[in-house]
Design an enzyme around this catalytic site. Sequence first.
Site, PDB file in Angstrom:
ATOM      1  N   THR A 196       0.828  -1.223   0.000  1.00 54.31           N
ATOM      2  CA  THR A 196       0.000   0.000   0.000  1.00 54.31           C
ATOM      3  C   THR A 196       0.860   1.269   0.000  1.00 54.31           C
ATOM      4  O   THR A 196       0.436   2.313  -0.490  1.00 54.31           O
ATOM      5  CB  THR A 196      -0.973   0.032   1.197  1.00 54.31           C
ATOM      6  OG1 THR A 196      -0.237   0.168   2.425  1.00 54.31           O
ATOM      7  CG2 THR A 196      -1.832  -1.216   1.242  1.00 54.31           C
ATOM      8  N   LEU A 242      -2.898   4.833  -0.588  1.00 49.91           N
ATOM      9  CA  LEU A 242      -4.297   4.373  -0.617  1.00 49.91           C
ATOM     10  C   LEU A 242      -4.361   2.910  -0.175  1.00 49.91           C
ATOM     11  O   LEU A 242      -4.552   1.987  -0.970  1.00 49.91           O
ATOM     12  CB  LEU A 242      -4.892   4.562  -2.017  1.00 49.91           C
ATOM     13  CG  LEU A 242      -5.444   5.963  -2.260  1.00 49.91           C
ATOM     14  CD1 LEU A 242      -6.171   6.037  -3.598  1.00 49.91           C
ATOM     15  CD2 LEU A 242      -6.369   6.419  -1.143  1.00 49.91           C
ATOM     16  N   HIS A 243      -4.256   2.735   1.137  1.00 52.71           N
ATOM     17  CA  HIS A 243      -4.196   1.388   1.716  1.00 52.71           C
ATOM     18  C   HIS A 243      -5.419   0.539   1.314  1.00 52.71           C
ATOM     19  O   HIS A 243      -5.284  -0.460   0.613  1.00 52.71           O
ATOM     20  CB  HIS A 243      -4.173   1.462   3.250  1.00 52.71           C
ATOM     21  CG  HIS A 243      -3.112   2.333   3.826  1.00 52.71           C
ATOM     22  ND1 HIS A 243      -1.761   2.017   3.805  1.00 52.71           N
ATOM     23  CD2 HIS A 243      -3.192   3.524   4.468  1.00 52.71           C
ATOM     24  CE1 HIS A 243      -1.074   2.963   4.413  1.00 52.71           C
ATOM     25  NE2 HIS A 243      -1.903   3.890   4.831  1.00 52.71           N
ATOM     26  N   ASP A 244      -6.584   0.934   1.766  1.00 50.70           N
ATOM     27  CA  ASP A 244      -7.764   0.065   1.697  1.00 50.70           C
ATOM     28  C   ASP A 244      -8.272  -0.185   0.278  1.00 50.70           C
ATOM     29  O   ASP A 244      -8.725  -1.303  -0.021  1.00 50.70           O
ATOM     30  CB  ASP A 244      -8.886   0.645   2.574  1.00 50.70           C
ATOM     31  CG  ASP A 244      -8.471   0.690   4.040  1.00 50.70           C
ATOM     32  OD1 ASP A 244      -9.113   1.408   4.823  1.00 50.70           O
ATOM     33  OD2 ASP A 244      -7.491   0.000   4.409  1.00 50.70           O
TER      34      ASP A 244
END
Length: 313
Positions: A196, A242-244
Amino acid sequence: MTPRKIIIDTDPGQDDAVAILLALASPAEINVLGITCVAGNVPLELTARNARIICELAGHSELRVFAGCDRPLGRDLVTAEYVHGKTGLDGPDLPEPQMPLQDQHAVEFIIETLRNEPKGSVSLCPVGPLTNVATAFNKAPDIVEKVQEIILMGGAYFQVGNVTPTAEFNIYVDPHAADIVFRSGAPITVMPLDVTHKALVTQARNAAFRALGTPVGIATAQMTEFFERYDREKYGSPGAPLHDPCVIAYLIRPELFTGRYVNVRIETQSELTMGMTVADWWGVTDLAPNAYFVGDIDADGFFELLTERLGRL
Ligand code: RIB
Ligand code: CA
């Protein structure tokens, strides 16, 4: 192609919000059965509020949103207003939600859905602490074998920690829940910080969101502009990670990602390394692999997909 049935378990959080938008923009690939909220980035009351705000922004006020666990299994709640702001969704000025919160507890919804749907037909997409999922597994062990796949955002190996020197936030907040999930035997795909942190919203990528000119595009630009501060200051990153949304993009275009099937254990004993995801990346133990641990991403391809899909809302 039949859309994959998923439950998004979330603690919005601006990056959670973008993940929800991407899922709702992709009905050909993804059928969101419901959104279950958990305490994490901000307390449960706010995560349940924020999830509904995003559903309404996406034009999906028909979606069912459930409130779940308001604290970790065995530790005090640690939140992240320092990253996401007081509301957890700072940045855009979005109206308070009008759509209702479901009466049913999120854990009961997860159990009921997995029991009622055909075996192997529903995937869980946790993008916050794993408290709801672990509680459901504890309460109804029979549902574990019914899970098609758990695709979660959490953990880190080469990137080490973002909340302590060794732990990533989602796992750190509820390490005991993570330990239950990683030991469960359910098929797991992990989107750790290792991948991420390569999905960074540079200025050009942020401009592309804004250039959509839609409420969704502009709000996404404002959300990612807000929550990039923490990573810019800490890592000198050129933008917000933008991890998720990596979890949702994996469902749509898995070829954007590469990883390795390894054994992953969770530290739950030592405060020094509490919540560390101990990934046996080099196979130095004889422990059976239990997770596909993603390490790389085609970042340009990811942002091309994300921007195009957001433009559909
Ligand atoms: O460490 C990043 C994770 O923690 C993301 O899911 C973010 O939303 C926060 O929950
Ligand atoms: Ca999250």
